[in-house]
Design a protein around this motif. Sequence first.
Motif, PDB file in Angstrom:
ATOM      1  N   GLY A 325     -11.351  37.679 -34.905  1.00 22.88           N
ATOM      2  CA  GLY A 325     -12.502  37.646 -34.022  1.00 22.88           C
ATOM      3  C   GLY A 325     -13.815  37.523 -34.775  1.00 22.88           C
ATOM      4  O   GLY A 325     -13.849  37.482 -36.012  1.00 22.88           O
ATOM      5  N   SER A 326     -14.902  37.479 -34.025  1.00 21.94           N
ATOM      6  CA  SER A 326     -16.241  37.340 -34.592  1.00 21.94           C
ATOM      7  C   SER A 326     -17.176  38.366 -33.976  1.00 21.94           C
ATOM      8  O   SER A 326     -17.029  38.739 -32.808  1.00 21.94           O
ATOM      9  N   LYS A 327     -18.151  38.807 -34.784  1.00 27.08           N
ATOM     10  CA  LYS A 327     -19.149  39.771 -34.300  1.00 27.08           C
ATOM     11  C   LYS A 327     -20.537  39.241 -34.628  1.00 27.08           C
ATOM     12  O   LYS A 327     -20.870  39.005 -35.785  1.00 27.08           O
ATOM     13  N   PHE A 328     -21.338  39.043 -33.575  1.00 30.01           N
ATOM     14  CA  PHE A 328     -22.713  38.609 -33.735  1.00 30.01           C
ATOM     15  C   PHE A 328     -23.639  39.799 -33.473  1.00 30.01           C
ATOM     16  O   PHE A 328     -23.476  40.523 -32.492  1.00 30.01           O
ATOM     17  N   LYS A 329     -24.628  39.958 -34.357  1.00 33.40           N
ATOM     18  CA  LYS A 329     -25.626  41.012 -34.182  1.00 33.40           C
ATOM     19  C   LYS A 329     -27.010  40.378 -34.156  1.00 33.40           C
ATOM     20  O   LYS A 329     -27.367  39.612 -35.059  1.00 33.40           O
ATOM     21  N   ILE A 330     -27.773  40.707 -33.109  1.00 30.89           N
ATOM     22  CA  ILE A 330     -29.123  40.182 -32.954  1.00 30.89           C
ATOM     23  C   ILE A 330     -30.107  41.338 -33.013  1.00 30.89           C
ATOM     24  O   ILE A 330     -29.954  42.331 -32.292  1.00 30.89           O
ATOM     25  N   TYR A 331     -31.116  41.202 -33.870  1.00 32.27           N
ATOM     26  CA  TYR A 331     -32.143  42.235 -34.035  1.00 32.27           C
ATOM     27  C   TYR A 331     -33.465  41.680 -33.508  1.00 32.27           C
ATOM     28  O   TYR A 331     -33.979  40.679 -34.025  1.00 32.27           O
ATOM     29  N   LEU A 332     -34.031  42.340 -32.483  1.00 31.22           N
ATOM     30  CA  LEU A 332     -35.292  41.905 -31.888  1.00 31.22           C
ATOM     31  C   LEU A 332     -36.318  43.031 -32.015  1.00 31.22           C
ATOM     32  O   LEU A 332     -36.092  44.133 -31.493  1.00 31.22           O
ATOM     33  N   PRO A 333     -37.440  42.788 -32.699  1.00 31.18           N
ATOM     34  CA  PRO A 333     -38.449  43.852 -32.859  1.00 31.18           C
ATOM     35  C   PRO A 333     -39.161  44.178 -31.543  1.00 31.18           C
ATOM     36  O   PRO A 333     -39.285  43.327 -30.656  1.00 31.18           O
ATOM     37  N   ASN A 334     -39.635  45.411 -31.428  1.00 27.54           N
ATOM     38  CA  ASN A 334     -40.288  45.885 -30.210  1.00 27.54           C
ATOM     39  C   ASN A 334     -41.795  45.650 -30.202  1.00 27.54           C
ATOM     40  O   ASN A 334     -42.430  45.808 -29.159  1.00 27.54           O
ATOM     41  N   ASN A 335     -42.376  45.296 -31.359  1.00 26.16           N
ATOM     42  CA  ASN A 335     -43.838  45.248 -31.455  1.00 26.16           C
ATOM     43  C   ASN A 335     -44.410  43.850 -31.269  1.00 26.16           C
ATOM     44  O   ASN A 335     -45.485  43.543 -31.754  1.00 26.16           O
ATOM     45  N   LEU A 336     -43.700  42.971 -30.569  1.00 25.08           N
ATOM     46  CA  LEU A 336     -44.194  41.601 -30.396  1.00 25.08           C
ATOM     47  C   LEU A 336     -45.508  41.552 -29.613  1.00 25.08           C
ATOM     48  O   LEU A 336     -46.328  40.670 -29.792  1.00 25.08           O
ATOM     49  N   LYS A 337     -45.678  42.500 -28.702  1.00 25.89           N
ATOM     50  CA  LYS A 337     -46.870  42.486 -27.841  1.00 25.89           C
ATOM     51  C   LYS A 337     -48.140  42.688 -28.659  1.00 25.89           C
ATOM     52  O   LYS A 337     -49.208  42.178 -28.312  1.00 25.89           O
ATOM     53  N   ASN A 338     -48.024  43.408 -29.772  1.00 23.25           N
ATOM     54  CA  ASN A 338     -49.201  43.703 -30.578  1.00 23.25           C
ATOM     55  C   ASN A 338     -49.336  42.821 -31.805  1.00 23.25           C
ATOM     56  O   ASN A 338     -50.243  42.991 -32.599  1.00 23.25           O
TER      57      ASN A 338
END
Length: 339
Positions: A325-338
């Motif tokens: 199988g395969s495992k994808f991990k996506i990291y999205l920062p929370n501070n985009l608004k600033n």
Amino acid sequence: MNFVAIIFLLMVIVLAFFIAMLFLVNHFQLLTPERDGHLFPLYFIIFLSLVIGAALSIFVGKRILQPIGDLRQAMSQVAKGDFTIQLSEEKQMEDVEELYHDFNLMVKELGSIETLRNDFVSTVSHEFKTPIATIKGYVQLLQNEALSPAERGEYLERMLEGTQQLTHLTDNILKLSKLENQGLGLDFQGFRLDEQIREVILFLQPKWEQLNLSLDLDLPRTEFYGNEEFLYQVWLNLMDNAIKYSQKNSSIHVHLQNTESEQIITLSDEGIGMTPEITERIFDKFYQSDTSRKTKGNGLGLALAKQIVELHQGRIEVKSSPDQGSKFKIYLPNNLKNS
């Protein structure tokens, strides 16, 4: 600057030499008419001047003008489309060596761009050719008046699949072009990230139900600030791939983890997996591990997903092993608004 310094130094040396010669001539009165052979020193100075001038001309021609001429000829070859030419950087003045190095680097980059362009045109042509040929073939078959309604319906359904494949390909190409041209000009707004992922799962329900896949979901309520339209495409492409390469009666795991600095989305399957060689190239445009093209797709989905995630200042990682199988991990920062 090196060239100017060398010429200036040579002029100073020559000037000092001639001043010394004139001083000697004047001191010993070598040019007096009463002295035998009084013109010899003058002839010697003229001859020496010619020798020094010729030596300077040869030096400037060989060290400065010839490299510029070689560069001009090389640039003419590049203008004609020859991206294989390289100039020797050895035994050159420092500035000329740097100029040749930059030229060689430029030619290599141009060659790479040309290769990518040719690959792009070739791949896109192949991707368009297959569904068009399919549609053309079924159109010809439909001209047979002896076809039964069932056969006619089947052919029309196959034609519809071909048009959908073309639509999907053009949509992905347009989206990639839009991302590359607009970049960070995307419209960001707040939305429920967990609800968006659930919408994608519901949209793909016919596909995962057909394979009798079980879903392990952990999606806590999450408010996120980003581009809702393009992030939807990320989950759609990743989830569609997970379903496509899963075995029947297996599971797909989708987890969303909230942290203070970022959101971590993990999507894993129990499918056929990938080799390390495939994993390294999985985000390249038009790359398909199945060269036989038995699986549907055009190799743009993961490239599009990666670019969208990076435009959100995030990153995407993948771990996979054959038959594991395969495992994808996506990291999205929370501070985009600033930001």
